[in-house]
Design a protein around this motif. Structure first.
Motif: not given
Length: 60
Positions: A11-32
């Motif tokens: 559960d901790i690993y999945n939460k960390q991966m979700d956080l890292l994905f949101d930090l890295a990919c979410k702004p770029k996805k919205e921009y594109y």
């Protein structure tokens, strides 16, 4: 000999991966996504201009 082990918590690993994905990919996805909408609008405007006055692009 001592062995040091860290317990793995899925559960901790999945939460960390979700956080890292949101930090890295979410702004770029919205921009594109927004850039893609702008591209479609410009494509439609260009098509309307071309079909409205096709002789505008001919140089004779």
């Amino acid at each position: 000999m001592m062995k040091f082990e860290i317990q793995y918590d899925k559960d901790i690993y999945n939460k960390q991966m979700d956080l890292l994905f949101d930090l890295a990919c979410k702004p770029k996805k919205e921009y594109y996504k927004n850039s893609q909408y702008l591209g479609f609008v410009l494509l439609i405007i260009g098509s309307i201009l071309f079909f409205d006055r096709p002789s505008f692009f001919c140089f004779y």
